[in-house]
Write a protein that holds these residues in place. Structure first.
Motif, PDB file in Angstrom:
ATOM      1  N   LEU A 157       9.397   7.156  -6.106  1.00 36.10           N
ATOM      2  CA  LEU A 157       8.326   6.535  -6.889  1.00 36.10           C
ATOM      3  C   LEU A 157       7.379   5.748  -5.985  1.00 36.10           C
ATOM      4  CD1 LEU A 157      10.451   5.449  -9.956  1.00 36.10           C
ATOM      5  CD2 LEU A 157       8.630   7.181  -9.944  1.00 36.10           C
ATOM      6  N   PHE A 158       7.942   4.996  -5.049  1.00 39.09           N
ATOM      7  CA  PHE A 158       7.131   4.264  -4.073  1.00 39.09           C
ATOM      8  C   PHE A 158       6.241   5.232  -3.284  1.00 39.09           C
ATOM      9  CE2 PHE A 158       6.711   3.214   0.403  1.00 39.09           C
ATOM     10  CZ  PHE A 158       6.058   1.981   0.359  1.00 39.09           C
ATOM     11  N   HIS A 159       6.822   6.312  -2.821  1.00 39.89           N
ATOM     12  CA  HIS A 159       6.115   7.319  -2.020  1.00 39.89           C
ATOM     13  C   HIS A 159       4.953   7.929  -2.810  1.00 39.89           C
ATOM     14  CE1 HIS A 159       5.562  10.744   0.675  1.00 39.89           C
ATOM     15  NE2 HIS A 159       5.784  11.555  -0.345  1.00 39.89           N
ATOM     16  N   ILE A 160       5.170   8.234  -4.070  1.00 45.75           N
ATOM     17  CA  ILE A 160       4.119   8.799  -4.917  1.00 45.75           C
ATOM     18  C   ILE A 160       2.920   7.839  -4.973  1.00 45.75           C
ATOM     19  CG2 ILE A 160       3.524   9.293  -7.332  1.00 45.75           C
ATOM     20  CD1 ILE A 160       6.445  10.396  -7.614  1.00 45.75           C
ATOM     21  N   ILE A 161       3.187   6.573  -5.221  1.00 46.53           N
ATOM     22  CA  ILE A 161       2.137   5.556  -5.312  1.00 46.53           C
ATOM     23  C   ILE A 161       1.403   5.433  -3.983  1.00 46.53           C
ATOM     24  CG2 ILE A 161       1.705   3.074  -5.612  1.00 46.53           C
ATOM     25  CD1 ILE A 161       4.395   3.111  -7.294  1.00 46.53           C
ATOM     26  N   ASP A 162       2.162   5.324  -2.918  1.00 46.50           N
ATOM     27  CA  ASP A 162       1.596   5.122  -1.585  1.00 46.50           C
ATOM     28  C   ASP A 162       0.729   6.300  -1.153  1.00 46.50           C
ATOM     29  OD1 ASP A 162       1.416   3.611   0.915  1.00 46.50           O
ATOM     30  OD2 ASP A 162       2.679   5.191   1.761  1.00 46.50           O
ATOM     31  N   VAL A 163       1.207   7.511  -1.377  1.00 46.18           N
ATOM     32  CA  VAL A 163       0.462   8.705  -0.977  1.00 46.18           C
ATOM     33  C   VAL A 163      -0.825   8.828  -1.788  1.00 46.18           C
ATOM     34  CG1 VAL A 163       0.517  11.235  -1.032  1.00 46.18           C
ATOM     35  CG2 VAL A 163       2.411   9.956  -0.008  1.00 46.18           C
ATOM     36  N   GLU A 164      -0.739   8.608  -3.085  1.00 40.77           N
ATOM     37  CA  GLU A 164      -1.936   8.680  -3.934  1.00 40.77           C
ATOM     38  C   GLU A 164      -3.008   7.725  -3.424  1.00 40.77           C
ATOM     39  OE1 GLU A 164      -2.203   8.689  -8.614  1.00 40.77           O
ATOM     40  OE2 GLU A 164      -1.978   6.621  -7.884  1.00 40.77           O
ATOM     41  N   TRP A 165      -2.648   6.482  -3.228  1.00 42.91           N
ATOM     42  CA  TRP A 165      -3.597   5.452  -2.795  1.00 42.91           C
ATOM     43  C   TRP A 165      -4.126   5.766  -1.397  1.00 42.91           C
ATOM     44  CZ3 TRP A 165      -3.596   1.705   1.101  1.00 42.91           C
ATOM     45  CH2 TRP A 165      -4.572   0.714   0.978  1.00 42.91           C
ATOM     46  N   SER A 166      -3.224   6.166  -0.501  1.00 45.49           N
ATOM     47  CA  SER A 166      -3.617   6.421   0.887  1.00 45.49           C
ATOM     48  C   SER A 166      -4.660   7.524   0.992  1.00 45.49           C
ATOM     49  CB  SER A 166      -2.397   6.797   1.730  1.00 45.49           C
ATOM     50  OG  SER A 166      -1.522   5.705   1.838  1.00 45.49           O
ATOM     51  N   TRP A 167      -4.420   8.651   0.314  1.00 46.21           N
ATOM     52  CA  TRP A 167      -5.379   9.754   0.386  1.00 46.21           C
ATOM     53  C   TRP A 167      -6.751   9.350  -0.134  1.00 46.21           C
ATOM     54  CZ3 TRP A 167      -5.763  13.750   3.263  1.00 46.21           C
ATOM     55  CH2 TRP A 167      -4.626  14.463   3.689  1.00 46.21           C
ATOM     56  N   LEU A 168      -6.784   8.618  -1.232  1.00 47.93           N
ATOM     57  CA  LEU A 168      -8.077   8.230  -1.789  1.00 47.93           C
ATOM     58  C   LEU A 168      -8.781   7.199  -0.916  1.00 47.93           C
ATOM     59  CD1 LEU A 168      -6.941  10.012  -3.973  1.00 47.93           C
ATOM     60  CD2 LEU A 168      -7.826   8.433  -5.657  1.00 47.93           C
ATOM     61  N   GLN A 169      -8.012   6.350  -0.253  1.00 50.38           N
ATOM     62  CA  GLN A 169      -8.600   5.433   0.725  1.00 50.38           C
ATOM     63  C   GLN A 169      -9.235   6.230   1.860  1.00 50.38           C
ATOM     64  OE1 GLN A 169      -8.663   2.454  -1.090  1.00 50.38           O
ATOM     65  NE2 GLN A 169      -8.353   1.536   0.898  1.00 50.38           N
ATOM     66  N   LEU A 170      -8.495   7.213   2.365  1.00 52.42           N
ATOM     67  CA  LEU A 170      -8.999   8.023   3.479  1.00 52.42           C
ATOM     68  C   LEU A 170     -10.274   8.763   3.098  1.00 52.42           C
ATOM     69  CD1 LEU A 170      -5.606   9.399   4.821  1.00 52.42           C
ATOM     70  CD2 LEU A 170      -7.115   7.753   5.975  1.00 52.42           C
ATOM     71  N   LEU A 171     -10.338   9.321   1.901  1.00 54.33           N
ATOM     72  CA  LEU A 171     -11.550  10.017   1.470  1.00 54.33           C
ATOM     73  C   LEU A 171     -12.762   9.093   1.503  1.00 54.33           C
ATOM     74  CD1 LEU A 171     -10.516  12.253  -1.585  1.00 54.33           C
ATOM     75  CD2 LEU A 171     -10.958  12.957   0.782  1.00 54.33           C
ATOM     76  N   GLN A 172     -12.533   7.835   1.173  1.00 51.99           N
ATOM     77  CA  GLN A 172     -13.631   6.879   1.101  1.00 51.99           C
ATOM     78  C   GLN A 172     -13.928   6.206   2.435  1.00 51.99           C
ATOM     79  OE1 GLN A 172     -13.449   4.554  -2.819  1.00 51.99           O
ATOM     80  NE2 GLN A 172     -11.354   5.338  -2.554  1.00 51.99           N
ATOM     81  N   LYS A 207     -11.986   4.197   3.986  1.00 49.49           N
ATOM     82  CA  LYS A 207     -11.429   2.848   3.964  1.00 49.49           C
ATOM     83  C   LYS A 207     -10.123   2.821   4.742  1.00 49.49           C
ATOM     84  CE  LYS A 207     -13.322   1.617  -0.558  1.00 49.49           C
ATOM     85  NZ  LYS A 207     -12.947   1.227  -1.941  1.00 49.49           N
ATOM     86  N   PRO A 208      -9.701   1.636   5.201  1.00 44.24           N
ATOM     87  CA  PRO A 208      -8.424   1.540   5.917  1.00 44.24           C
ATOM     88  C   PRO A 208      -7.249   1.968   5.035  1.00 44.24           C
ATOM     89  CG  PRO A 208      -9.596  -0.577   5.953  1.00 44.24           C
ATOM     90  CD  PRO A 208     -10.376   0.351   5.072  1.00 44.24           C
ATOM     91  N   ASP A 209      -6.322   2.629   5.664  1.00 46.54           N
ATOM     92  CA  ASP A 209      -5.114   3.103   4.985  1.00 46.54           C
ATOM     93  C   ASP A 209      -3.939   2.300   5.538  1.00 46.54           C
ATOM     94  OD1 ASP A 209      -3.079   4.579   3.794  1.00 46.54           O
ATOM     95  OD2 ASP A 209      -3.114   6.096   5.364  1.00 46.54           O
ATOM     96  N   ASP A 210      -3.775   1.097   5.028  1.00 41.83           N
ATOM     97  CA  ASP A 210      -2.698   0.226   5.493  1.00 41.83           C
ATOM     98  C   ASP A 210      -1.412   0.596   4.776  1.00 41.83           C
ATOM     99  OD1 ASP A 210      -4.557  -1.152   7.070  1.00 41.83           O
ATOM    100  OD2 ASP A 210      -5.109  -2.434   5.382  1.00 41.83           O
ATOM    101  N   ALA A 211      -0.538   1.295   5.482  1.00 45.23           N
ATOM    102  CA  ALA A 211       0.699   1.794   4.887  1.00 45.23           C
ATOM    103  C   ALA A 211       1.608   0.642   4.468  1.00 45.23           C
ATOM    104  CB  ALA A 211       1.425   2.702   5.874  1.00 45.23           C
ATOM    105  N   GLU A 212       2.197   0.793   3.316  1.00 50.28           N
ATOM    106  CA  GLU A 212       3.194  -0.153   2.826  1.00 50.28           C
ATOM    107  C   GLU A 212       4.555   0.240   3.379  1.00 50.28           C
ATOM    108  OE1 GLU A 212       2.777  -2.852   0.957  1.00 50.28           O
ATOM    109  OE2 GLU A 212       0.656  -2.588   0.503  1.00 50.28           O
TER     110      GLU A 212
END
Length: 159
Positions: free
Chosen positions: A42-57, A59-64
């Motif tokens: 569940l954590f991984h799903i959240i993190d990956v979703e947010w990270s990819w959309l940050q990268l598209l924009q 923006k920094p992708d600060d991994a949790e």
């Protein structure tokens, strides 16, 4: 696009409720496949979703670090923290964004070029893939998994 993100968010919330009846030690027990265990998935799903959309924009992708999210409420809080950024991007999506170029710079100087539409669909499919893993693990625990059915969730209201 938005419909399937909303589907994923709805089903993710249902998985959180499902997890409420599972002892923490079971949520953290190592599983075959996936990224380790139910909670980490569940954590991984959240993190990956947010990270990819940050990268598209751009923006920094600060991994949790999953070490900071060792219980269901902590994972839910992370989701509540990151979802507004994700939802703002998803609801602002329009067809002009579909073929924008995303260059994924990988290790050893390699890069791949994809469209924003491909990345968005990857994010959607990524979560659906992990929902399948959660379903297998649910059955291993003798519990009914959350329904993955899109039909009946009221995501699109007919005219």
């Amino acid at each position: 696009m938005e419909t399937f993100f909303r589907y994923n968010w709805m089903v993710r919330e249902q998985w959180y409720v499902w997890c409420e009846d599972v002892p923490l030690e079971e949520l953290l027990r190592p599983r075959t496949g996936g990224v380790g265990n139910i909670l980490q998935t569940l954590f991984h799903i959240i993190d990956v979703e947010w990270s990819w959309l940050q990268l598209l924009q751009g923006k920094p992708d600060d991994a949790e670090d999953f070490a900071n999210y060792q219980n269901l409420e902590a994972v839910r809080q992370l989701d509540r923290k990151l979802r507004p950024d994700v939802e703002a991007f998803v609801t602002a999506w329009d067809s002009s964004m579909e073929k924008r170029v995303y260059i994924d710079h990988r290790s050893a100087g390699k890069a791949s070029t994809d469209s924003w539409g491909e990345v968005m669909r990857h994010v959607i499919a990524h979560e659906i893939h992990h929902m399948g893993q959660l379903s297998v693990w649910a059955r291993e625990l003798g519990k009914q998994p959350v329904s993955a059915n899109v039909i009946g969730k009221g995501l699109i209201i007919p005219d």
